[in-house]
Design a protein around this motif. Structure first.
Motif, short mmCIF file in Angstrom:
data_model
loop_
_atom_site.label_atom_id
_atom_site.label_comp_id
_atom_site.label_asym_id
_atom_site.label_seq_id
_atom_site.Cartn_x
_atom_site.Cartn_y
_atom_site.Cartn_z
N VAL A 149 0.83 -1.18 0.00
CA VAL A 149 0.00 0.00 0.00
C VAL A 149 0.87 1.24 0.00
O VAL A 149 1.79 1.36 0.80
N TRP A 150 0.60 2.16 -0.91
CA TRP A 150 1.34 3.40 -1.11
C TRP A 150 2.83 3.10 -1.30
O TRP A 150 3.70 3.83 -0.81
N ASN A 151 3.15 2.01 -1.98
CA ASN A 151 4.54 1.59 -2.24
C ASN A 151 5.33 1.39 -0.96
O ASN A 151 6.54 1.59 -0.93
N ASN A 152 4.66 1.01 0.11
CA ASN A 152 5.30 0.77 1.39
C ASN A 152 4.87 -0.62 1.88
O ASN A 152 3.79 -0.77 2.43
N PRO A 153 5.71 -1.65 1.65
CA PRO A 153 5.30 -3.00 2.04
C PRO A 153 5.00 -3.08 3.53
O PRO A 153 5.77 -2.59 4.35
N ARG A 154 3.87 -3.67 3.85
CA ARG A 154 3.50 -3.82 5.26
C ARG A 154 2.61 -5.03 5.44
O ARG A 154 1.93 -5.46 4.52
N THR A 155 2.64 -5.53 6.65
CA THR A 155 1.72 -6.59 7.06
C THR A 155 0.76 -5.95 8.04
O THR A 155 1.18 -5.35 9.02
N PHE A 156 -0.51 -6.05 7.78
CA PHE A 156 -1.51 -5.41 8.62
C PHE A 156 -1.65 -6.14 9.94
O PHE A 156 -1.73 -7.37 9.97
N LYS A 157 -1.70 -5.39 11.03
CA LYS A 157 -1.84 -5.98 12.36
C LYS A 157 -3.16 -6.74 12.47
O LYS A 157 -4.17 -6.30 11.95
N ARG A 158 -3.11 -7.87 13.16
CA ARG A 158 -4.28 -8.69 13.47
C ARG A 158 -5.08 -9.06 12.22
O ARG A 158 -6.30 -9.18 12.27
N SER A 159 -4.43 -9.22 11.07
CA SER A 159 -5.14 -9.55 9.83
C SER A 159 -4.99 -11.02 9.50
O SER A 159 -4.01 -11.66 9.87
N PHE A 160 -5.98 -11.55 8.80
CA PHE A 160 -5.97 -12.95 8.38
C PHE A 160 -6.95 -13.12 7.22
O PHE A 160 -7.70 -12.19 6.91
N THR A 161 -6.91 -14.28 6.57
CA THR A 161 -7.85 -14.55 5.49
C THR A 161 -8.72 -15.74 5.88
O THR A 161 -8.30 -16.64 6.58
N ARG A 162 -9.95 -15.69 5.37
CA ARG A 162 -10.87 -16.79 5.58
C ARG A 162 -11.83 -16.80 4.40
O ARG A 162 -12.45 -15.78 4.10
N ASN A 163 -11.91 -17.93 3.72
CA ASN A 163 -12.78 -18.10 2.56
C ASN A 163 -12.58 -17.01 1.50
O ASN A 163 -13.53 -16.48 0.94
N GLY A 164 -11.34 -16.63 1.27
CA GLY A 164 -11.03 -15.63 0.26
C GLY A 164 -11.27 -14.20 0.68
O GLY A 164 -11.03 -13.28 -0.09
N GLN A 165 -11.75 -13.97 1.89
CA GLN A 165 -11.98 -12.61 2.38
C GLN A 165 -10.79 -12.19 3.26
O GLN A 165 -10.19 -13.02 3.94
N PHE A 166 -10.50 -10.91 3.24
CA PHE A 166 -9.44 -10.37 4.08
C PHE A 166 -10.09 -9.75 5.31
O PHE A 166 -10.89 -8.82 5.19
N LEU A 167 -9.76 -10.27 6.48
CA LEU A 167 -10.41 -9.86 7.72
C LEU A 167 -9.38 -9.37 8.73
O LEU A 167 -8.18 -9.62 8.58
#
Length: 175
Positions: free
Chosen positions: A71-89
């Protein structure tokens, strides 16, 4: 951002207003974060992979994230994020304690540090609970005056301002 979404999100939600008395121009933005799917480089990470370990190093176990984006050319891993059934939560802290955490955040094995009650079940740790929500991208109004946005503007704006003002002044002086 993916093709075709820049005009619809960034341009549509950015406003500018001039203040002729003090020769200034104020740029502002509105709206909360947009759908995370509109950003390039979005991908889920494996919980056991090297990339997840690298980007989550030093984070509390409940703050780990498993969705990565540029995002905005700044690689990051979003806090407390995960995927389930193709959705980003994402997990959102709530005032209530939650009995059920998403499976992606479960820890297995022996837990010697967690107390048990008289029936052998784990006692509440007293930690804050979480609720699940869709993951959103960064909010434009929060990103404008942060990190590289402000620095880039301060470097580029004077040069561009000089070019455009010089053209207009030259055009006015012809008459």
């Amino acid at each position: 951002m993916k093709e075709g979404s820049y005009q619809g999100y960034v341009v549509a939600n950015t406003r500018g207003s001039s203040r002729p008395k003090n020769l200034s121009f104020e740029i502002s933005a509105r709206r909360k974060g947009t759908k995370i799917e509109t950003y390039k480089g979005l991908r889920p990470l494996s919980e056991k992979g090297r990339t997840a370990k690298k980007f989550n190093a030093g984070r509390d176990p409940l703050e780990r994230g498993f969705v990565r984006s540029h995002v905005w050319n700044n690689p990051r891993t979003f806090k407390r994020s995960f995927t389930r059934n193709g959705q980003f939560l994402a997990l959102r802290p709530s005032k209530k304690t939650s009995a059920t955490m998403p499976k992606e955040f479960w820890t297995f094995g022996h837990k010697p540090n967690q107390a048990r009650d008289s029936q052998g079940r784990f006692k509440s740790s007293g930690r804050q609970g979480f609720s699940i929500r869709r993951l959103y991208g960064p909010a434009l109004n929060k990103e404008l005056d942060k990190d590289l946005s402000l620095k880039t503007f301060q470097q580029v704006a004077p040069v561009q301002l000089e070019i455009h003002v010089t053209k207009r002044v030259a055009r006015i002086l012809k008459f």
